[in-house]
Design a protein around this motif. Structure first.
Motif, short mmCIF file in Angstrom:
data_model
loop_
_atom_site.label_atom_id
_atom_site.label_comp_id
_atom_site.label_asym_id
_atom_site.label_seq_id
_atom_site.Cartn_x
_atom_site.Cartn_y
_atom_site.Cartn_z
N ARG A 173 0.85 -1.19 0.00
CA ARG A 173 0.00 0.00 0.00
C ARG A 173 0.88 1.23 0.00
N TRP A 174 0.46 2.28 -0.68
CA TRP A 174 1.18 3.54 -0.67
C TRP A 174 0.73 4.31 0.57
N SER A 175 1.65 5.05 1.17
CA SER A 175 1.33 5.83 2.36
C SER A 175 2.14 7.11 2.38
N VAL A 176 1.56 8.14 2.96
CA VAL A 176 2.26 9.41 3.12
C VAL A 176 3.22 9.36 4.31
N VAL A 177 3.08 8.35 5.16
CA VAL A 177 3.90 8.22 6.37
C VAL A 177 5.38 8.14 6.00
N GLY A 178 6.19 8.92 6.72
CA GLY A 178 7.63 8.95 6.48
C GLY A 178 8.14 10.37 6.36
N ALA A 179 9.38 10.51 5.93
CA ALA A 179 10.03 11.82 5.84
C ALA A 179 9.88 12.41 4.44
N TRP A 180 9.59 13.70 4.39
CA TRP A 180 9.43 14.44 3.13
C TRP A 180 10.23 15.73 3.20
N SER A 181 10.98 16.03 2.15
CA SER A 181 11.70 17.30 2.05
C SER A 181 10.72 18.35 1.55
N VAL A 182 10.68 19.48 2.24
CA VAL A 182 9.71 20.52 1.90
C VAL A 182 10.43 21.81 1.56
N THR A 183 10.01 22.41 0.45
CA THR A 183 10.48 23.74 0.06
C THR A 183 9.26 24.64 0.01
N HIS A 184 9.26 25.62 0.88
CA HIS A 184 8.17 26.60 1.03
C HIS A 184 8.78 27.94 0.64
N PRO A 185 8.00 28.91 0.18
CA PRO A 185 8.58 30.21 -0.15
C PRO A 185 9.35 30.86 1.01
N TYR A 186 9.01 30.50 2.26
CA TYR A 186 9.63 31.15 3.42
C TYR A 186 10.52 30.23 4.25
N TRP A 187 10.58 28.95 3.92
CA TRP A 187 11.40 28.03 4.69
C TRP A 187 11.65 26.72 3.92
N THR A 188 12.64 25.98 4.36
CA THR A 188 12.95 24.66 3.83
C THR A 188 13.23 23.75 5.02
N ASP A 189 12.66 22.54 5.02
CA ASP A 189 12.84 21.63 6.15
C ASP A 189 12.42 20.23 5.73
N VAL A 190 12.51 19.31 6.65
CA VAL A 190 12.01 17.95 6.46
C VAL A 190 10.83 17.77 7.41
N LEU A 191 9.69 17.36 6.86
CA LEU A 191 8.53 17.03 7.68
C LEU A 191 8.42 15.52 7.75
N THR A 192 8.17 15.02 8.95
CA THR A 192 7.97 13.59 9.15
C THR A 192 6.50 13.36 9.48
N PHE A 193 5.86 12.48 8.70
CA PHE A 193 4.45 12.16 8.88
C PHE A 193 4.34 10.82 9.58
N PHE A 194 3.50 10.77 10.62
CA PHE A 194 3.34 9.57 11.43
C PHE A 194 1.98 8.94 11.15
N ASP A 195 1.87 7.63 11.38
CA ASP A 195 0.63 6.93 11.07
C ASP A 195 -0.53 7.28 12.00
N ASN A 196 -0.27 8.05 13.05
CA ASN A 196 -1.35 8.47 13.94
C ASN A 196 -2.00 9.78 13.48
N GLY A 197 -1.62 10.26 12.27
CA GLY A 197 -2.23 11.47 11.72
C GLY A 197 -1.56 12.76 12.12
N THR A 198 -0.36 12.67 12.71
CA THR A 198 0.38 13.87 13.08
C THR A 198 1.63 14.00 12.21
#
Length: 121
Positions: free
Chosen positions: A32-57
């Motif tokens: 199954r595909w899931s969004v859970v895990g680490a994602w590199s994010v580029t926003h106009p005002y910041w850059t970071d890594v967001l980690t998505f957890f299976d509990n919806g946070t």
């Protein structure tokens, strides 16, 4: 009658998987595909890594910025909704399996990439 029952069982196993036929464990054998895990994010005002957890946070690297996520769909396209604890809500549409993109303001976008695609911005 025996042919009908056997055909029904074969069809059921084909549609639902072998575990549903009984005797097997209830573990999901289909990937199954899931969004859970680490994602590199580029926003106009910041850059970071967001980690998505299976509990919806989710949380940023520094863990001071966090929130809740929901994966839904808009016109058949997956839509990731981020509800930040300290900021507003942002929505990103799936561009491809490892890439989400959302408009922050006219002409400004937030990109979220996973895996090897994270460096290809």
């Amino acid at each position: 009658m025996k042919t009908f029952v056997l055909t029904a069982v074969v069809l059921l196993v084909t549609l639902l998987g072998p575990a549903s036929a009984g005797g097997g464990d209830d573990k999901d054998i289909y990937p199954r595909w899931s969004v859970v895990g680490a994602w590199s994010v580029t926003h106009p005002y910041w850059t970071d890594v967001l980690t998505f957890f299976d509990n919806g946070t989710f949380s940023a690297t520094d863990e001071t910025n966090s929130g809740r996520w929901t994966l839904t769909a808009q016109s058949g396209t997956p839509l990731l909704v981020l509800r930040w604890d300290r900021w507003g809500t942002e929505s990103l549409m799936m561009v491809e399996q490892k890439h989400f993109r959302g408009q922050v303001s006219p002409g400004s976008f937030m990109d979220m990439r996973r895996g090897e695609a994270a460096g290809a911005q």
